[in-house]
Design an enzyme around this catalytic site. Structure first.
Site, PDB file in Angstrom:
ATOM      1  N   LYS A 210      15.372   5.905  -3.434  1.00  0.00           N
ATOM      2  CA  LYS A 210      15.954   5.465  -4.707  1.00  0.00           C
ATOM      3  C   LYS A 210      17.165   6.287  -5.132  1.00  0.00           C
ATOM      4  O   LYS A 210      17.944   5.846  -5.967  1.00  0.00           O
ATOM      5  CB  LYS A 210      14.901   5.490  -5.816  1.00  0.00           C
TER       6      LYS A 210
ATOM      7  N   LYS B  38       9.919  -4.010   2.092  1.00  0.00           N
ATOM      8  CA  LYS B  38       8.702  -4.410   1.368  1.00  0.00           C
ATOM      9  C   LYS B  38       9.038  -5.409   0.266  1.00  0.00           C
ATOM     10  O   LYS B  38      10.161  -5.435  -0.245  1.00  0.00           O
ATOM     11  CB  LYS B  38       7.977  -3.189   0.803  1.00  0.00           C
TER      12      LYS B  38
ATOM     13  N   LYS C  82       9.871  -6.034  -6.742  1.00  0.00           N
ATOM     14  CA  LYS C  82      10.483  -6.758  -7.853  1.00  0.00           C
ATOM     15  C   LYS C  82      11.898  -6.267  -8.144  1.00  0.00           C
ATOM     16  O   LYS C  82      12.675  -6.951  -8.790  1.00  0.00           O
ATOM     17  CB  LYS C  82       9.603  -6.686  -9.098  1.00  0.00           C
TER      18      LYS C  82
HETATM   19  P1  AMP Z   1       4.893  -0.806  -8.580  1.00  0.00           P
HETATM   20  O1  AMP Z   1       5.280  -2.225  -8.734  1.00  0.00           O
HETATM   21  O2  AMP Z   1       5.864  -0.008  -7.791  1.00  0.00           O
HETATM   22  O3  AMP Z   1       4.488  -0.162  -9.873  1.00  0.00           O
HETATM   23  O4  AMP Z   1       3.582  -0.836  -7.679  1.00  0.00           O
HETATM   24  C1  AMP Z   1       2.312  -1.137  -8.203  1.00  0.00           C
HETATM   25  C2  AMP Z   1       1.279  -1.173  -7.109  1.00  0.00           C
HETATM   26  O5  AMP Z   1       1.536  -2.256  -6.209  1.00  0.00           O
HETATM   27  C3  AMP Z   1       1.229   0.083  -6.243  1.00  0.00           C
HETATM   28  O6  AMP Z   1      -0.116   0.364  -5.900  1.00  0.00           O
HETATM   29  C4  AMP Z   1       2.017  -0.296  -5.041  1.00  0.00           C
HETATM   30  O7  AMP Z   1       1.660   0.426  -3.907  1.00  0.00           O
HETATM   31  C5  AMP Z   1       1.645  -1.755  -4.883  1.00  0.00           C
HETATM   32  N1  AMP Z   1       2.708  -2.501  -4.200  1.00  0.00           N
HETATM   33  C6  AMP Z   1       3.949  -2.729  -4.664  1.00  0.00           C
HETATM   34  N2  AMP Z   1       4.671  -3.434  -3.765  1.00  0.00           N
HETATM   35  C7  AMP Z   1       3.842  -3.651  -2.716  1.00  0.00           C
HETATM   36  C8  AMP Z   1       3.977  -4.331  -1.456  1.00  0.00           C
HETATM   37  N3  AMP Z   1       5.111  -4.945  -1.117  1.00  0.00           N
HETATM   38  N4  AMP Z   1       2.915  -4.348  -0.626  1.00  0.00           N
HETATM   39  C9  AMP Z   1       1.741  -3.756  -0.948  1.00  0.00           C
HETATM   40  N5  AMP Z   1       1.551  -3.094  -2.115  1.00  0.00           N
HETATM   41  C10 AMP Z   1       2.572  -3.052  -2.986  1.00  0.00           C
END
Ligand code: AMP
Ligand code: TRP
Length: 327
Positions: free
Chosen positions: A111, A193, A196
């Site tokens: 990032k 990956k 969002k």
């Molecule tokens: P975040 O949106 O970064 O706050 O992520 C929230 C949760 O979703 C965390 O446990 C991440 O590891 C999981 N997560 C986010 N993107 C992915 C993805 N593409 N594949 C699997 N897990 C994800």
């Protein structure tokens, strides 16, 4: 005693990666452990560009937790910034974490790439706040996607470091990561990956995408060369789509491969889109009901925050006493 803690940042729409990587495990685990706590980690969301929709997003993420099946008779939900113990413990843990180990965090490196002098100090410090979230509640299990493994390991290291110096206080947490879908990949680029924060909306399926949008996104999803519908190392796009198919339908991969043998990508994608729609529709309906009553949702979040307070305060008090802070 097993206690689960996890959280998601309120930074835009939740997507299938969040569901399959994290929330799906929360729902399964809440029935198996003594207590589960799911947090909307809004203090993490301000480490990058401030979103004018933050207040709305916080409630929306909480509503999705409930719509996806977080059960308030087994689990608590609350907003991170409503519990001051998180920021306070983060400060203390900052004094135990090293600049070197934080600089090695992959997410920070990605990032901050090319703009290290201008990203916020909060972005650098983000894993320490996450460690505070986890350690405050004497968490045993942290269900997250694979991208968060390194951060949970840092929380473990900090817990062990502190415990060794002061004879205890913290439970050492374990990351709980699904082996089948470690990482849901971007539909438009399986080397990345699903996220969002992606530039293109063709990267992800949001939990609130309409059936037409889902059909369009799946039909445009990148495929591999050839025509086989199998999970294989040289087929990253099909591997991802099959994992998603299996994740939303509950069917195992082998039976999907057998079913689609000899059928084309087009037919597979049509079936996948309908499966995702079928899976999301009841959750979307529930989400709309929950978000329609914001006053009730706020009460649930306030109650959650009060319910977890004694655990957080006890841990923080013990930490301060061990170090010799306060009177
Ligand atoms: P975040 O949106 O970064 O706050 O992520 C929230 C949760 O979703 C965390 O446990 C991440 O590891 C999981 N997560 C986010 N993107 C992915 C993805 N593409 N594949 C699997 N897990 C994800
Ligand atoms: N950093 C996590 C993510 O981006 C979110 C998070 C913050 C979290 N605090 C946490 C996850 C504590 C699990 C436990 O996905």
């Amino acid at each position: 005693m097993k206690r689960v803690f996890s959280g998601i940042q309120p930074t835009g729409s939740l997507h299938l990666g969040n569901y399959l990587g994290a929330i799906k495990q929360w729902i399964e685990l809440q029935n198996k452990v003594d207590e589960s706590i799911f947090c909307v980690v809004d203090l993490h969301a301000i480490t990058v560009d401030r979103d004018p929709m933050l207040a709305e997003n916080i409630l929306s993420v909480a509503a999705w937790y409930l719509a996806c099946g977080v059960d308030l008779s087994k689990s608590k939900i609350f907003i991170q910034s409503t519990r001051p113990e998180h920021a306070e413990l983060a400060w203390i843990l900052n004094c135990f974490a090293t600049v070197g180990e934080l600089g090695r965090m992959t997410q920070y490196k990605e990032k901050s790439e090319g703009k290290r002098d201008s990203v916020s100090a909060g972005l650098f410090d983000y894993p320490v706040l996450m460690a505070a979230d986890i350690l405050l509640y004497q968490t045993t299990d942290v269900p997250v996607g694979e991208d968060q493994k390194q951060h949970v390991e840092l929380a473990r290291d900090l817990a062990i470091r502190f415990n060794n110096k002061y004879q205890g206080v913290f439970t050492v947490p374990e990351p709980i990561i699904r082996e089948d879908v470690e990482r849901v990949r971007a539909l438009d680029n399986p080397s990345k990956k699903m996220a969002k924060s992606a530039g293109s909306e063709y990267n992800y399926i949001a939990l609130d995408d309409t059936p037409d949008v889902i059909r369009k996104k799946i039909s445009r999803a990148v495929t591999d060369s050839g025509s086989e519908i199998v999970i294989r190392e040289d087929k990253p796009a099909m591997t991802n789509l099959l994992n998603i198919f299996s994740g939303v339908s509950g069917r195992d991969i082998r039976s999907l491969e057998a079913d689609f043998k000899g059928r084309g990508y087009g037919e597979f994608k049509k079936a996948l889109a309908e499966e995702i729609i079928l899976f999301l529709e009841p959750k979307q309906k529930k989400y709309r009901e929950i978000i329609a009553d914001k006053a009730k949702l706020r009460t649930i979040l306030r109650d959650g925050s009060e319910a977890v307070a004694p655990i957080a305060q006890k841990t923080l008090d013990e930490v301060k006493k061990k170090i010799g802070l306060g009177i």
